[in-house]
Design a protein around this motif. Structure first.
Motif, PDB file in Angstrom:
ATOM      1  N   VAL A  37       0.853  -1.201   0.000  1.00 15.18           N
ATOM      2  CA  VAL A  37       0.000   0.000   0.000  1.00 15.18           C
ATOM      3  C   VAL A  37       0.889   1.251   0.000  1.00 15.18           C
ATOM      4  CG1 VAL A  37      -1.699   1.312   1.360  1.00 15.18           C
ATOM      5  CG2 VAL A  37      -1.867  -1.185   1.219  1.00 15.18           C
ATOM      6  N   THR A  38       0.585   2.183  -0.880  1.00 17.38           N
ATOM      7  CA  THR A  38       1.302   3.460  -0.914  1.00 17.38           C
ATOM      8  C   THR A  38       0.873   4.276   0.305  1.00 17.38           C
ATOM      9  OG1 THR A  38       1.095   3.376  -3.316  1.00 17.38           O
ATOM     10  CG2 THR A  38       1.760   5.493  -2.357  1.00 17.38           C
ATOM     11  N   VAL A  39       1.837   4.857   1.026  1.00 17.37           N
ATOM     12  CA  VAL A  39       1.482   5.625   2.224  1.00 17.37           C
ATOM     13  C   VAL A  39       2.034   7.045   2.108  1.00 17.37           C
ATOM     14  CG1 VAL A  39       1.735   5.785   4.747  1.00 17.37           C
ATOM     15  CG2 VAL A  39       1.492   3.540   3.672  1.00 17.37           C
ATOM     16  N   ILE A  40       1.158   8.010   2.381  1.00 17.26           N
ATOM     17  CA  ILE A  40       1.633   9.396   2.530  1.00 17.26           C
ATOM     18  C   ILE A  40       1.217   9.813   3.926  1.00 17.26           C
ATOM     19  CG2 ILE A  40       1.577  11.757   1.651  1.00 17.26           C
ATOM     20  CD1 ILE A  40       0.725  10.662  -1.042  1.00 17.26           C
ATOM     21  N   SER A  41       2.185  10.126   4.752  1.00 19.41           N
ATOM     22  CA  SER A  41       1.902  10.357   6.164  1.00 19.41           C
ATOM     23  C   SER A  41       2.360  11.744   6.605  1.00 19.41           C
ATOM     24  CB  SER A  41       2.604   9.278   6.988  1.00 19.41           C
ATOM     25  OG  SER A  41       2.457   9.534   8.362  1.00 19.41           O
ATOM     26  N   VAL A  42       1.403  12.538   7.104  1.00 19.18           N
ATOM     27  CA  VAL A  42       1.771  13.820   7.706  1.00 19.18           C
ATOM     28  C   VAL A  42       2.156  13.522   9.140  1.00 19.18           C
ATOM     29  CG1 VAL A  42       0.858  16.027   8.540  1.00 19.18           C
ATOM     30  CG2 VAL A  42       0.276  15.232   6.247  1.00 19.18           C
ATOM     31  N   THR A  43       3.330  13.924   9.540  1.00 21.20           N
ATOM     32  CA  THR A  43       3.786  13.588  10.892  1.00 21.20           C
ATOM     33  C   THR A  43       4.789  14.610  11.411  1.00 21.20           C
ATOM     34  OG1 THR A  43       4.748  11.841  12.250  1.00 21.20           O
ATOM     35  CG2 THR A  43       5.636  12.060  10.032  1.00 21.20           C
ATOM     36  N   HIS A  44       4.828  14.698  12.732  1.00 21.10           N
ATOM     37  CA  HIS A  44       5.893  15.479  13.384  1.00 21.10           C
ATOM     38  C   HIS A  44       6.774  14.558  14.205  1.00 21.10           C
ATOM     39  CE1 HIS A  44       4.231  19.300  12.165  1.00 21.10           C
ATOM     40  NE2 HIS A  44       3.040  18.909  12.558  1.00 21.10           N
ATOM     41  N   ASP A  45       6.463  13.250  14.123  1.00 25.40           N
ATOM     42  CA  ASP A  45       7.167  12.264  14.920  1.00 25.40           C
ATOM     43  C   ASP A  45       8.568  12.019  14.342  1.00 25.40           C
ATOM     44  OD1 ASP A  45       7.520  10.265  16.839  1.00 25.40           O
ATOM     45  OD2 ASP A  45       6.989   8.727  15.380  1.00 25.40           O
ATOM     46  N   GLN A  46       9.566  12.418  15.116  1.00 28.56           N
ATOM     47  CA  GLN A  46      10.944  12.344  14.619  1.00 28.56           C
ATOM     48  C   GLN A  46      11.365  10.918  14.250  1.00 28.56           C
ATOM     49  OE1 GLN A  46      13.033  14.674  13.630  1.00 28.56           O
ATOM     50  NE2 GLN A  46      11.377  16.120  14.086  1.00 28.56           N
ATOM     51  N   GLN A  47      10.901   9.955  15.049  1.00 27.96           N
ATOM     52  CA  GLN A  47      11.266   8.559  14.782  1.00 27.96           C
ATOM     53  C   GLN A  47      10.723   8.125  13.423  1.00 27.96           C
ATOM     54  OE1 GLN A  47       9.772   6.407  18.165  1.00 27.96           O
ATOM     55  NE2 GLN A  47      11.815   6.251  19.041  1.00 27.96           N
ATOM     56  N   GLU A  48       9.450   8.471  13.181  1.00 34.29           N
ATOM     57  CA  GLU A  48       8.837   8.091  11.908  1.00 34.29           C
ATOM     58  C   GLU A  48       9.565   8.782  10.755  1.00 34.29           C
ATOM     59  OE1 GLU A  48       4.615   8.859  11.556  1.00 34.29           O
ATOM     60  OE2 GLU A  48       4.541   8.095   9.507  1.00 34.29           O
ATOM     61  N   LEU A  49       9.884  10.055  10.973  1.00 34.77           N
ATOM     62  CA  LEU A  49      10.554  10.813   9.916  1.00 34.77           C
ATOM     63  C   LEU A  49      11.923  10.209   9.568  1.00 34.77           C
ATOM     64  CD1 LEU A  49       9.717  14.459  11.026  1.00 34.77           C
ATOM     65  CD2 LEU A  49       8.972  13.337   8.922  1.00 34.77           C
ATOM     66  N   GLN A  50      12.609   9.763  10.612  1.00 37.12           N
ATOM     67  CA  GLN A  50      13.952   9.227  10.363  1.00 37.12           C
ATOM     68  C   GLN A  50      13.908   7.839   9.738  1.00 37.12           C
ATOM     69  OE1 GLN A  50      15.833   9.534  14.184  1.00 37.12           O
ATOM     70  NE2 GLN A  50      15.860  11.778  14.080  1.00 37.12           N
ATOM     71  N   ARG A  51      12.887   7.076  10.147  1.00 41.95           N
ATOM     72  CA  ARG A  51      12.833   5.677   9.770  1.00 41.95           C
ATOM     73  C   ARG A  51      12.291   5.454   8.360  1.00 41.95           C
ATOM     74  NH1 ARG A  51       9.092   3.084  12.239  1.00 41.95           N
ATOM     75  NH2 ARG A  51       8.888   4.695  13.787  1.00 41.95           N
ATOM     76  N   LYS A  52      11.328   6.253   7.944  1.00 47.47           N
ATOM     77  CA  LYS A  52      10.592   5.958   6.718  1.00 47.47           C
ATOM     78  C   LYS A  52      11.243   6.565   5.489  1.00 47.47           C
ATOM     79  CE  LYS A  52       7.422   4.021   9.271  1.00 47.47           C
ATOM     80  NZ  LYS A  52       7.134   2.603   9.282  1.00 47.47           N
ATOM     81  N   GLY A  53      10.790   6.078   4.334  1.00 41.30           N
ATOM     82  CA  GLY A  53      11.351   6.424   3.040  1.00 41.30           C
ATOM     83  C   GLY A  53      11.609   7.886   2.743  1.00 41.30           C
ATOM     84  N   ARG A  54      10.819   8.471   1.875  1.00 42.22           N
ATOM     85  CA  ARG A  54      11.115   9.819   1.407  1.00 42.22           C
ATOM     86  C   ARG A  54      10.468  10.840   2.333  1.00 42.22           C
ATOM     87  NH1 ARG A  54       9.253  12.419  -4.062  1.00 42.22           N
ATOM     88  NH2 ARG A  54       7.938  10.586  -4.136  1.00 42.22           N
ATOM     89  N   GLN A  55      11.236  11.854   2.671  1.00 35.25           N
ATOM     90  CA  GLN A  55      10.729  12.878   3.575  1.00 35.25           C
ATOM     91  C   GLN A  55      10.595  14.198   2.832  1.00 35.25           C
ATOM     92  OE1 GLN A  55      13.018  13.328   7.213  1.00 35.25           O
ATOM     93  NE2 GLN A  55      12.466  15.488   7.276  1.00 35.25           N
ATOM     94  N   LEU A  56       9.405  14.813   2.912  1.00 32.87           N
ATOM     95  CA  LEU A  56       9.184  16.099   2.257  1.00 32.87           C
ATOM     96  C   LEU A  56       8.791  17.119   3.306  1.00 32.87           C
ATOM     97  CD1 LEU A  56       6.951  14.799  -0.666  1.00 32.87           C
ATOM     98  CD2 LEU A  56       9.334  15.473  -0.845  1.00 32.87           C
ATOM     99  N   THR A  57       9.285  18.319   3.149  1.00 30.77           N
ATOM    100  CA  THR A  57       8.940  19.378   4.098  1.00 30.77           C
ATOM    101  C   THR A  57       8.196  20.483   3.364  1.00 30.77           C
ATOM    102  OG1 THR A  57      10.924  18.860   5.348  1.00 30.77           O
ATOM    103  CG2 THR A  57       9.873  20.966   5.837  1.00 30.77           C
ATOM    104  N   MET A  58       7.082  20.901   3.959  1.00 32.23           N
ATOM    105  CA  MET A  58       6.290  21.945   3.328  1.00 32.23           C
ATOM    106  C   MET A  58       6.319  23.204   4.194  1.00 32.23           C
ATOM    107  SD  MET A  58       2.314  21.691   2.188  1.00 32.23           S
ATOM    108  CE  MET A  58       2.521  20.514   0.914  1.00 32.23           C
ATOM    109  N   VAL A  59       6.517  24.325   3.553  1.00 32.54           N
ATOM    110  CA  VAL A  59       6.477  25.605   4.259  1.00 32.54           C
ATOM    111  C   VAL A  59       5.630  26.551   3.421  1.00 32.54           C
ATOM    112  CG1 VAL A  59       7.823  27.566   5.143  1.00 32.54           C
ATOM    113  CG2 VAL A  59       8.774  25.257   5.269  1.00 32.54           C
ATOM    114  N   ALA A  60       4.600  27.111   4.052  1.00 30.14           N
ATOM    115  CA  ALA A  60       3.719  28.090   3.397  1.00 30.14           C
ATOM    116  C   ALA A  60       3.239  27.618   2.020  1.00 30.14           C
ATOM    117  CB  ALA A  60       4.423  29.439   3.293  1.00 30.14           C
ATOM    118  N   GLY A  61       2.794  26.373   1.957  1.00 33.41           N
ATOM    119  CA  GLY A  61       2.178  25.864   0.727  1.00 33.41           C
ATOM    120  C   GLY A  61       3.143  25.480  -0.368  1.00 33.41           C
TER     121      GLY A  61
END
Lengths: 219, 259
Positions: free
Chosen positions: A185-209
């Motif tokens: 299953v493809t997953v797109i996850s909005v998170t602030h959890d540092q562990q999840e951010l470090q552990r999972k595949g591609r990380q994207l950061t959004m600022v002001a849209g």
């Protein structure tokens, strides 16, 4: 199945831009985490992908098909959105877990429901519990398996582990990881959890849209 | 006939309005202007309607009767629409609901021989049916608007799970139909015990045997149950679509924007 392509998507509210010309391609079976300050447009992007909102401009495609060409109720069964603070409807937990079967006009599979409940650390006793009697963490877990009783192609998670204690966070995390790695299953996850951010595949950061940074990390 | 009311007795009856005016003035309620305006309006409306009905009954023509029915139904629909607070297609939905509920109920009454297709029977009965249907639809609209606002998140969750508009709205639709029908059911339960309703009182007033009068009241009870249930069902099943846009997304009724 579950490949997403977002091209030049903008979303305005009262002429105020919330998202600005976003592009994003997510491969089938990929795990993408979205992070960024509150109000940067992360949840809005998930709602656009879930077809709960329509972009002001730009296109969203799933498996090379424009989402407008798919019946919304069918599309949303394939691309499942989990709310940040979910509401359980009806009176009991069973009302919520029977609902995915009812909307597909299928007989309720009690064994499957029990299996999913156990996977998130809940028991059959919860089925008759009033939704108002559940804690925030219990509601969050019931809501999550409500989305997962039928395997979606894309799972959109809006801070679903926020408010869970460490033990339950680990349980939910494992369940989502299994869906991603085993079921594809493809997953797109909005998170602030540092562990999840470090552990999972591609990380994207959004600022002001807009995308702030893009980097690949090993899975 | 034991009807004794005449213009002179009505003139004396105006003193009853003064009672209301004195109370409003003395208690500083501030309704004097509204009271006077509503009394003048009611008197003028009723005088016009009285002469109009006398004319229509005298002519006794099918088309004239039908036109009068349409005017009653149209006015009821316009009034019901006001309760819909900007809901898309509210005028059309109200008209369809009131016209169908009134038409079906009247049709059954005429076909069963309970009433005759003559203006003196059709027009007052149309008024009774349409006004009750109008009130029921108004209550249903109000219930729907409140429920879609209060249960917005639950509706969104259902949509996100892949529910169709009907599946996402059905709990609210059922509850709103119930709300629309509740007053008619309640009054059917207490009819004759709490109040002697209009039709029955009118007939008794006019000197008709009370046993005969209750038969008409039973008829009225049945027809109002039919009219309010049909009206509420049609209005609610047509109206829930108006809470969504073409992409099957829930419209934000407070701002009329998409989420």
């Amino acid at each position: 199945m579950g490949q997403l392509c977002i091209k030049d998507v903008s979303y305005n509210v009262d002429q105020q831009p919330i998202l600005k010309s976003l592009d994003l391609t997510v491969a089938s079976g990929e795990y993408v985490t979205l992070t960024g300050p509150s109000g940067s447009g992360k949840s809005t992007l998930l709602k656009l992908i879930a077809s709960l909102l329509t972009p002001t401009s730009g296109t969203i495609q799933v498996d090379n098909r424009q989402i407008e060409t798919i019946a919304p109720s069918e599309y949303r069964k394939r691309v499942s959105y989990c709310f940040q603070q979910p509401t359980l409807f009806g009176e009991t937990v069973a009302d919520n877990l029977n609902f995915p079967f009812e909307i597909r006009q299928l007989p309720v599979d009690h064994d499957l429901i029990l299996e999913r409940l156990q996977q998130v650390g809940l028991t059959a006793l919860y089925l008759t519990k009033q939704v108002t009697a559940l804690s925030g963490g219990e509601k969050q877990r019931v809501a999550l398996i409500r989305n997962l009783l039928f395997k979606p192609e894309v799972l959109l998670l809006d801070e679903v582990t926020t408010g869970l204690d460490a033990a339950n966070k680990a349980i939910v995390d494992q369940l989502i990881t299994d869906y991603n790695e085993i079921e594809g299953v493809t997953v797109i996850s909005v998170t602030h959890d540092q562990q999840e951010l470090q552990r999972k595949g591609r990380q994207l950061t959004m600022v002001a849209g807009q995308w702030a940074t893009t980097h690949e990390s090993s899975r | 006939m034991n009807l004794a009311v005449n213009p002179l007795s009505l003139t004396f009856a105006i003193s009853l309005v003064f009672v209301a005016l004195i109370i409003s003035f003395h208690e500083k309620i501030g309704l004097e202007k509204d009271l006077v305006f509503s009394v003048i309006r009611a008197v003028i409306q009723l005088i016009v309607v009285g002469y109009l009905l006398k004319f229509i009954f005298h002519i006794d023509h099918v088309w004239l009767t039908l036109i009068m029915m349409l005017i009653i139904i149209g006015n009821a629909a316009l009034n019901a629409r006001k309760r819909a607070a900007g809901l898309r297609n509210a005028g059309y939905i109200s008209l369809m609901a009131i016209m169908t509920s009134t038409g079906v109920t009247l049709g059954l009454l005429v076909l069963s021989g309970a009433i005759k297709f003559m203006p003196a029977q059709i027009i007052p009965i149309t008024g009774m049916i349409a006004s009750n249907s109008m009130v029921a639809i108004g209550l249903s609209y109000r219930s729907m608007l409140t429920s879609f606002k209060d249960q917005r998140q639950a509706v969104l969750e259902r949509l996100a799970l892949g529910a169709t508009l009907k599946q996402a709205s059905i709990a609210i639709v059922r509850n709103s139909i119930k709300t629309g029908m509740a007053p008619t059911i309640d009054s059917a339960k207490t009819v004759g015990l709490v109040s002697l309703p209009g039709m029955m009182s009118g007939l008794i007033f006019a000197g008709i045997d009370p046993v005969k009068a209750i038969m008409y009241q039973i008829l009225v009870t049945f027809m109002l149950l039919s009219a309010t249930s049909l009206g509420s069902v049609i209005a609610c099943y047509l109206a829930y679509h108006s809470f969504y846009n073409q992409q099957q997304q829930l419209i934000d009724m407070t701002t009329n924007k998409k989420d």
